[in-house]
Structures are given as structure tokens and as C-alpha cells.
Design an enzyme around this catalytic site. Structure first.
Site, mmCIF file in Angstrom:
data_model
loop_
_atom_site.group_PDB
_atom_site.id
_atom_site.type_symbol
_atom_site.label_atom_id
_atom_site.label_comp_id
_atom_site.label_asym_id
_atom_site.label_seq_id
_atom_site.Cartn_x
_atom_site.Cartn_y
_atom_site.Cartn_z
ATOM 1 N N GLY A 84 0.823 -1.199 0.000
ATOM 2 C CA GLY A 84 0.000 0.000 0.000
ATOM 3 C C GLY A 84 0.859 1.252 0.000
ATOM 4 O O GLY A 84 2.058 1.218 0.272
ATOM 5 N N TYR A 87 4.846 6.674 -3.589
ATOM 6 C CA TYR A 87 6.283 6.524 -3.834
ATOM 7 C C TYR A 87 7.069 6.706 -2.543
ATOM 8 O O TYR A 87 6.751 7.562 -1.704
ATOM 9 C CB TYR A 87 6.767 7.565 -4.850
ATOM 10 C CG TYR A 87 6.397 7.249 -6.268
ATOM 11 C CD1 TYR A 87 7.070 6.255 -6.990
ATOM 12 C CD2 TYR A 87 5.367 7.928 -6.906
ATOM 13 C CE1 TYR A 87 6.721 5.967 -8.297
ATOM 14 C CE2 TYR A 87 5.013 7.651 -8.211
ATOM 15 C CZ TYR A 87 5.698 6.665 -8.897
ATOM 16 O OH TYR A 87 5.347 6.367 -10.187
ATOM 17 N N THR A 88 8.110 5.900 -2.412
ATOM 18 C CA THR A 88 9.040 6.111 -1.314
ATOM 19 C C THR A 88 10.450 5.809 -1.804
ATOM 20 O O THR A 88 10.648 5.242 -2.884
ATOM 21 C CB THR A 88 8.679 5.245 -0.083
ATOM 22 O OG1 THR A 88 9.410 5.713 1.051
ATOM 23 C CG2 THR A 88 9.010 3.779 -0.325
ATOM 24 N N TYR A 89 11.415 6.205 -0.995
ATOM 25 C CA TYR A 89 12.833 6.005 -1.318
ATOM 26 C C TYR A 89 13.436 5.025 -0.328
ATOM 27 O O TYR A 89 13.100 5.035 0.861
ATOM 28 C CB TYR A 89 13.589 7.339 -1.232
ATOM 29 C CG TYR A 89 15.098 7.169 -1.194
ATOM 30 C CD1 TYR A 89 15.819 6.892 -2.356
ATOM 31 C CD2 TYR A 89 15.798 7.271 0.010
ATOM 32 C CE1 TYR A 89 17.193 6.722 -2.321
ATOM 33 C CE2 TYR A 89 17.178 7.113 0.054
ATOM 34 C CZ TYR A 89 17.869 6.835 -1.113
ATOM 35 O OH TYR A 89 19.229 6.659 -1.078
ATOM 36 N N ALA A 160 8.776 5.661 7.312
ATOM 37 C CA ALA A 160 7.686 5.324 6.394
ATOM 38 C C ALA A 160 7.119 3.948 6.748
ATOM 39 O O ALA A 160 7.829 3.090 7.294
ATOM 40 C CB ALA A 160 8.192 5.326 4.952
ATOM 41 N N GLY A 162 4.607 0.876 4.977
ATOM 42 C CA GLY A 162 3.861 0.350 3.830
ATOM 43 C C GLY A 162 3.754 -1.155 3.959
ATOM 44 O O GLY A 162 4.768 -1.833 4.145
ATOM 45 N N GLY A 173 6.771 -3.517 5.344
ATOM 46 C CA GLY A 173 6.909 -3.107 6.738
ATOM 47 C C GLY A 173 7.215 -1.641 6.924
ATOM 48 O O GLY A 173 6.447 -0.778 6.505
ATOM 49 N N CYS A 191 5.642 9.757 -0.418
ATOM 50 C CA CYS A 191 4.312 9.362 0.056
ATOM 51 C C CYS A 191 3.233 10.361 -0.350
ATOM 52 O O CYS A 191 2.179 10.463 0.291
ATOM 53 C CB CYS A 191 4.319 9.163 1.569
ATOM 54 S SG CYS A 191 5.477 7.886 2.097
#
Length: 232
Positions: A84, A87-89, A160, A162, A173, A191
Site C-alpha cells: 500500500g 512513492y518512497t525512497y 515510512a 507500507g 513493513g 508518500c
């Protein structure tokens, strides 16, 4: 499955396998491992697992990712994550914790599981005197710089979250920014939130090492999740 180019230390604590990789793990290998382990957990042939690792610099797209939020698509590889979120890094200096648990043995409540992940991060950060906070309508854990009513107060994301859950077994996680290159976040709208920034323990003046963060994660985990498990 065997992972290439990484040494993994493995311990079994309270029937949970803890894996710690000593070098960045290729993202596709991590996904393949999680898929495989989640299936084994469902089948009852392998224990639950927490995997602590780093990735090479990369961006991941969650199921709600908006392509317009990928500001610099050529900067790093981009992976469809299947979790879920947006975008993340991920990159060196960031501790990623992949969580493979059987919620049928605990509490089959997705919302509670996410809240437990948030509490886990908050308790971990507290061991470094960092006050991590939730924010309504914003995923992740945030750090406030300034008094609550000060118009100059800023808020930055330090962790973060997810997840994906299949047949009540979790994977993906959390990630905590320990000492990543914060400029790497500039290639995305993290995000989907553009009005706030990102921070890290080192950015806050907390020069913690990854092993120190690992120890804090492990001790905090049992305060949160074993209480949940003991209820069932």
C-alpha cells in the site's frame, strides 16, 4: 532461497526469526524472499520473520502511486512494490524492517497491525530521545521542530510504513531514516506529501549506528507485538 552478495546473521527469539543483512540487498531479491517466506508461514513450514536490511538507492511505487509524483524517474531504479501507499525512497543509511507475521496467531485486524507498526517505530525512536508522532491523514511517523503553536514550526517525516497482507500473513513493513542521503528523496514526492520534508536521526543530531537502531527495534518489538500475541 539463497540471497546473493550479502551476509545474513540469523537468530531465533520467541519463535521469530530475526535476519540482519550486512550489505545492501537487491530489491527484487528481497521481494522474492518475502513472497516465499510468507507462503511458508501460511503453510506452517517456517517461522515468522523480521528482516533488517538496507537497499541500494531506489524508488518504490505502492499501489496508490501517482506517476506525477515521480519527479526524477531517471535518477534511480523504480520498482513496483505491491504494498500500500505511494512513492518512497530506500537507500544506504536507512534501516528497513520487513515484517512477516501470521496475524491469525495474533489479532486479525489490519488497522491494529498498522497501529502496532507505528507504535513500534515511536518506541524505537524514543530510545534515542526522539519524539515520533502520528499525524491524521498522513502515513508514517513525523518529528516536529518547534512549538506546536509557533507558525514557524516544521514537521518532517522520519519513518515510512507500507504493508501488504495476504491470507493474514504480512510482508513489507517500515523504514527509519538513520543516516541516508536526504537529497535522494528529491526525486519523488515522498508518500505524496509535498508540504513537509524528511529528516533522519543524524539530521537531528543523533549519531546512532545501524546496529544500535537494530537493538532498539528488537527490544521495542516485543513490547508492542508480544502483548498483542499474548491476547490470543
Amino acid at each position: 532461497m539463497t540471497l546473493k552478495n550479502t551476509t545474513i546473521s540469523i537468530t531465533l527469539t520467541n519463535e521469530i526469526e530475526w535476519r540482519i543483512s550486512d550489505s545492501p540487498v537487491v530489491y527484487s531479491q528481497a521481494i522474492a524472499f518475502m513472497e516465499d517466506r510468507a507462503a511458508q508461514i501460511r503453510a506452517g513450514t517456517a517461522p515468522e520473520c523480521i528482516w533488517l536490511l538496507e537497499h541500494p538507492p531506489l524508488y518504490t511505487a505502492g499501489t496508490s502511486a501517482d506517476p506525477t509524483e515521480l519527479v526524477d524517474p531517471d535518477r534511480f531504479p523504480v520498482y513496483e512494490a505491491g504494498r500500500g501507499g505511494r512513492y518512497t525512497y530506500h537507500g544506504p543509511g536507512q534501516r528497513v524492517a520487513y515484517v512477516m507475521l501470521d496475524l491469525k496467531k495474533r489479532d486479525p485486524d489490519v488497522r491494529k497491525f498498522v497501529q502496532n507498526l507505528e507504535d513500534w517505530v515511536i518506541h524505537t525512536l524514543a530510545q534515542f530521545t526522539v519524539n515520533g508522532e502520528r499525524r491524521e491523514g498522513r502515513v508514517g511517523i513525523w518529528v516536529r521542530n518547534g512549538a506546536p503553536n509557533n507558525p514557524l514550526t516544521t514537521e518532517n517525516k522520519i519513518a515510512a510504513i507500507g504493508v501488504r497482507i495476504r491470507k493474514w500473513v504480512t510482508f513489507h513493513g517500515i523504514s527509519i531514516n538513520v543516516d541516508p542521503n536526504l537529497s535522494h528523496f528529491e526525486g519523488i514526492v515522498p508518500c505524496g506529501i509535498s508540504e513537509h520534508g524528511v529528516t533522519s536521526l543524524w539530521d537531528l543530531g543523533i549519531t546512532a549506528s545501524l546496529p544500535e537502531v537494530d537493538n532498539a527495534l528488537k527490544s521495542s518489538f516485543y513490547k508492542i507485538f508480544e502483548d498483542d500475541s499474548n491476547d490470543h
